[in-house]
Design a protein around this motif. Sequence first.
Motif, PDB file in Angstrom:
ATOM      1  N   UNK A 153       0.801  -1.213   0.000  1.00 12.04           N
ATOM      2  CA  UNK A 153       0.000   0.000   0.000  1.00 12.04           C
ATOM      3  C   UNK A 153       0.832   1.260   0.000  1.00 12.04           C
ATOM      4  N   UNK A 157       0.165   4.030  -2.842  1.00  9.28           N
ATOM      5  CA  UNK A 157      -0.214   5.358  -2.358  1.00  9.28           C
ATOM      6  C   UNK A 157       0.780   6.418  -2.812  1.00  9.28           C
ATOM      7  N   UNK A 214       0.247   7.194  -6.459  1.00  6.61           N
ATOM      8  CA  UNK A 214      -0.901   8.049  -6.698  1.00  6.61           C
ATOM      9  C   UNK A 214      -0.621   9.484  -6.275  1.00  6.61           C
ATOM     10  N   UNK A 234       0.912   6.870 -13.211  1.00  5.28           N
ATOM     11  CA  UNK A 234       0.016   5.757 -13.527  1.00  5.28           C
ATOM     12  C   UNK A 234       0.400   4.566 -12.663  1.00  5.28           C
ATOM     13  N   UNK A 247      -4.292  -7.657  -2.776  1.00  7.62           N
ATOM     14  CA  UNK A 247      -5.342  -7.274  -3.724  1.00  7.62           C
ATOM     15  C   UNK A 247      -6.328  -6.318  -3.090  1.00  7.62           C
ATOM     16  N   UNK A 248      -6.664  -6.563  -1.840  1.00 10.64           N
ATOM     17  CA  UNK A 248      -7.588  -5.665  -1.150  1.00 10.64           C
ATOM     18  C   UNK A 248      -6.980  -4.285  -0.983  1.00 10.64           C
ATOM     19  N   UNK A 249      -5.709  -4.267  -0.632  1.00  9.68           N
ATOM     20  CA  UNK A 249      -5.033  -2.973  -0.460  1.00  9.68           C
ATOM     21  C   UNK A 249      -4.939  -2.247  -1.788  1.00  9.68           C
ATOM     22  N   UNK A 274      -6.872  -2.527  -4.332  1.00  7.96           N
ATOM     23  CA  UNK A 274      -8.177  -2.062  -4.798  1.00  7.96           C
ATOM     24  C   UNK A 274      -8.517  -0.710  -4.188  1.00  7.96           C
ATOM     25  N   UNK A 275      -8.064  -0.497  -2.970  1.00  8.30           N
ATOM     26  CA  UNK A 275      -8.383   0.763  -2.292  1.00  8.30           C
ATOM     27  C   UNK A 275      -7.395   1.875  -2.603  1.00  8.30           C
ATOM     28  N   UNK A 276      -6.187   1.527  -3.028  1.00 11.80           N
ATOM     29  CA  UNK A 276      -5.163   2.562  -3.152  1.00 11.80           C
ATOM     30  C   UNK A 276      -4.682   2.799  -4.576  1.00 11.80           C
ATOM     31  N   UNK A 277      -4.807   1.817  -5.461  1.00 11.46           N
ATOM     32  CA  UNK A 277      -4.263   1.961  -6.818  1.00 11.46           C
ATOM     33  C   UNK A 277      -5.373   2.362  -7.776  1.00 11.46           C
ATOM     34  N   UNK A 278      -4.954   3.039  -8.842  1.00 10.72           N
ATOM     35  CA  UNK A 278      -5.939   3.478  -9.823  1.00 10.72           C
ATOM     36  C   UNK A 278      -6.339   2.337 -10.766  1.00 10.72           C
ATOM     37  N   UNK A 279      -5.424   1.426 -11.019  1.00 14.93           N
ATOM     38  CA  UNK A 279      -5.711   0.322 -11.928  1.00 14.93           C
ATOM     39  C   UNK A 279      -5.355  -0.997 -11.251  1.00 14.93           C
ATOM     40  N   UNK A 280      -6.235  -1.512 -10.399  1.00 12.18           N
ATOM     41  CA  UNK A 280      -5.930  -2.791  -9.756  1.00 12.18           C
ATOM     42  C   UNK A 280      -6.385  -3.966 -10.614  1.00 12.18           C
ATOM     43  N   UNK A 289      -8.452   9.886 -13.461  1.00 10.61           N
ATOM     44  CA  UNK A 289      -7.460   8.858 -13.724  1.00 10.61           C
ATOM     45  C   UNK A 289      -6.376   9.407 -14.627  1.00 10.61           C
ATOM     46  N   UNK A 344     -11.870   5.770  -0.818  1.00 10.44           N
ATOM     47  CA  UNK A 344     -12.141   4.580  -1.619  1.00 10.44           C
ATOM     48  C   UNK A 344     -13.160   4.867  -2.713  1.00 10.44           C
ATOM     49  N   UNK A 374     -12.111   6.837  -5.679  1.00 17.35           N
ATOM     50  CA  UNK A 374     -11.262   6.163  -6.659  1.00 17.35           C
ATOM     51  C   UNK A 374     -12.025   5.098  -7.427  1.00 17.35           C
TER      52      UNK A 374
END
Lengths: 251, 732, 206
Positions: free
Chosen positions: A169, A173, A176, A181, A192-194, A196-202, B730, C127, C130
């Motif tokens: 994360x 973070x 971002x 990108x 994966x959970x982290x 999904x919350x922190x990345x723009x393209x998970x 984005x 969250x 995003x």
Amino acid sequence: MGNLESTLGLIIVLVTVALILVLSLKSWRAKHPPVFRSIPAIQRLRRALGLSVEEGTGIHISIGKASLLQPSSTSAFVRLATLHRLAQMSATSDQPPVSTSGDGSLAVLSQDVLIAAARESNTLQMYQSDHGQLSGVTPLSFVAGALNVVNDPRIKANILIGNFGPEAGYLSTASEQNDAFTLAASDSLSAQAVFYATASEPLIGEELYAVPGYLQYSPAHQSSLQTQDILRWVLAAAMIGGAILKMVGVI
Amino acid sequence: MSEKICPVCNRSNLPNAARCWYCQSLLDDEPVVGEPGAGDQEDQAAAPEVEKEIPDWLARIRARKAIETMEPSDSKPEPPVERKVAEIKPAAPTPSDKPAPSVPSGKTGSISRRPGVELPAWITELEKEVKPAEEEAESFTPPVEKVEDSDWMQKLSAWQKEDEPEEGAAEKAQPDTTPEWLAEFLSNEPPSKPEGTSITAEEFNAKVQTTEPKAGDTEPLGQLDEAEEAMRQDETYDFSVEAELELKKAEEEIPPLDESELEAGFTPLSVELPSESAAPSTKTPQEPVEEDDLDLTWLEEFKQSAAKEPPPAEEEKQPEEESTRPLAPFLGVQEHDWSTQPVVPEEKAGETGAGEGEASQPELPIWMQQLRQIESSAPAEPVKPEESSVTEGPLAGIQGALQTSELPDLYTKPPIYTNKIQVTERQSIRADLLSNIVQEIPPDAVAAGEKPVAAPRSRLMRILVGLLILAVVFMVLVAAPGTSLLPVLYPPETANAYQLVNNLGSDKPVLVAADFDAGLSGEIGFTSQALIEHLMLRNVPLAFLSTNPAGSALMSGMLTSAQVKVTSFDLSTRTVQFGYLAGGSVALQTLASDVRTALPYTAELMPAWDNALLQNVSSLSDFGALVVLTDDADTGRYWVEQVQPALGGIPLIMVTSAQSAPMLLPYYESGQVNGVVAGMSGGSAYEQILNLPGQSTFYFGAYQSLLLVVMMLILIGGVIALVLPGGIRRKA
Amino acid sequence: MKSPVAAFVAFFIGAIVLAGYFIPASPLQSIRSSILDWTVVLAGVAGLVAILNLVFGVHIKRIREKAPRTGFSWAVIITFFIVFIAGVIFGPTHPSIQKVVTYVQFPVEASLMAMLAITLAYASLRLLQRQRNWMGIVFFVSTLFFLVVNSGVFSFSSDVPLLRTLVSAAHQLPVGGARGILLGIALGSLATGVRILIGADRPYNN
């Protein structure tokens, strides 16, 4: 391991081999070209790579901390294939790609991959020893070392693909925050959970294994994706069938 | 598509090409293939050699074309010929005139007709014969038939005879009249020449010796230099005249012809041709030299006239015509319309005389005729048009001598090439535009070497969240230490773990695997403390190993802190440290198959299996239990997949963090794992069961409070994000 | 090395290890064990090479090129050599060496983990900014739900049967989802391993 498990395992391996070989044949691919669902993250990855090349900025590819001696080493080979393909795609950039890893053997292989990509694109003179680096031997030290690369203002695209923990994360973070990108994929559920919350393209689940195929690295990757789909349906059918049989009382 | 035929290599080129693609020779004034008339004339005048090379069908086509173009072109060229004849002015050989321009060798020119300048007789005759073209064409005989040898000889003799009268005729001829020789060329009447006539050596010599210049012809040989000089003094002096003069000089130098040589095919340099009167002058068409030194209009006319004549009957007239035709050097821009004027190509000197003894002279190929024109025109020395000879000094009168007085004018400074970029104005304008555009682009906000600064609002929010979390933790720990909402029922997996440990005997050691990192060692320490204390209370021997380098050190610390509560447990005698097991899951396979091979030494590099605690242990199943302390679900899975099958029924207990518990609980439910202590909740539950309060219970309240605070923060943030429009833009 | 020999060696070794895993024959097992031991040694050497590259190829290079903030590189190099030399001399179980882990590495990494909690908490606030889609909303709701459940607020649920059932079922939901993802990852690993085995993918053959 019991005989049944051994036999079943061997059968599954042989079936997988046969499927990959058959689906890789040119004649088969000509008649049945592979069709995959679109993954917007990978499409945006292509665009980000192009923008990075045009702007002359760098690309950072972090391939995680898992060792080749662990069962997650298969994702390590996927990471290396992805690294090779991304290095090929960004060969025309002024800034060669930088790779960070959390394992010694993975770092050595990543250097080999980057050198090979540089040799293929006749940019060997641009390769330096710190382009494929071991940023740390423990997960948190690896993340701390990779943060140094992520925070480099010349890096405008961060591809985090590999075996990470929740500490990844930090990387997503920071990426971002730097308006870079960020594409993140891991075979670890917590990561994966982290992401999904922190990345723009998970990328979720086994999409990590689909990245080389979607980047058109080789026909074998695409045929292995088709093999995975087939096996997934077979497994789902077996699970549903087994549940029904269990409910009925047969087994 | 019309193409240009190269006169040198005879290859086809593009119609707009100026030079031959193959040999780089000039293509101007060459007949273009496809144009009406030009090719036909060439084909009709082609010699048998060319006919042999050219396919029959092509020859028929060319002949047919020549026939078609012959009749209408007869009447056409008259006006342009008359116009062009009017331009011809013979050079006046007077000292008062300016020196004739020097003409480089091989160039054709024309004699400018000027008052006072006597034209050669053949020119005047040509002018007369322009109009009755048809009649003359009938009587035209090729000069080749007359003379067994080259045509230029005939021409030469024609010049000698007709010079004087032609000059007179040229005087009389006004600009509107066509020169006689030219008219004869234009007409289809070949010069009369009896068939089968061949000149003998005696005749040749007689002709050469007895040749007297006609009225109007050029001066006798002795006076050639003076005439030549006079002509050169003329501004419009044409080098063709020069060529003529050269020929005459050459005639003087030619020894008498031997019969043997003649029989052997020797071609004399000059031959008096009988068809002088009718033969057109071989002199070049008169055009001002300064216009173009490479004027080959007359050549075009020759070819056209040759193409117009009927092939079988009129071929005989060609030699005669060629004999009187002026010398035609090779290159030049022709002002005459080649398509309208017959052109008779000249034969190459000496070639036809070799094997032709018959009366019928075959047609020479175009290229041969052109070559003869080249050869027939004696190459003059490269004398400049302005000065043909030195006028003063010891070299006065000598032609071709360098003009020392004008050397500075002749030689200029060599050009100096600089390295400067030659930029045109347009290019400089465009470069300025581009630089202006680039300067208008604002510089990037993040310069190289500068770290992007996070938005102040984002940083403030992060600080506030951190402070809030710390405040909650400290507040709970300070204000209400140990206060927490404990579960009423213990988790079954935790209870099972407690039961298993409680049933362990003190005779068999328990293998404890510390497979966690330093980052989560705090939570693992809280979670595993009660279980380790329970093992110590049971006085169970412990064997420790770690699959990561830091694990063994961390485990030692945990044992030390646990011993504080259980003082009866002696670490030195009741524990064995195996140290770091390298290899990851590969090492686990080795461990499962042969524990003694996998762990031969202790951390102190002492033989491990000599210890009294491990003497009865030969495999994993000889241990009392296996306890795995891990913070990673994957690591726990490896132990389950690789090692559990080799345990042989001994219990497998897992102490995990809260994040990996959901992934490992299915293994408990499937029976592969016998007990799980997960997170601080599991640790606190274990402490309650053990009735030994520990750090899990103490910090569990703060943990619960923190969870609620974070939940509130997420809820508030989510609601605000849903209510406010837009989102995070984005990149890419 | 770019040659068919590398691919053949990889295939041969992979086939032996795989066969030794499925076929419990003693000759294959012994060969497989030996090969795995060599693998462990190679991995260790590769780790050492990578660490040396980190010290000399990265940090010393940064110092030589006078990159910004080279003080941290100096710290890394100095501490590396101190601990390395001390570990060689005293051994890894020496109390001094263990204190390095206990008093240096443990606090540093534990602090990083604590900061991670704050970072993830802040990231969770944004969250829905995003991931403004149905998947994001489901993720958001499930996050809140399990935070509440694990906080112990519903500890009294054991007295209420319906609530106990619901809470118990809620605990099973993430397990099911995790299983599905893990199965997909397992299939991907299987396909990748087979690809490596048959030589279709050769990351070593560059």
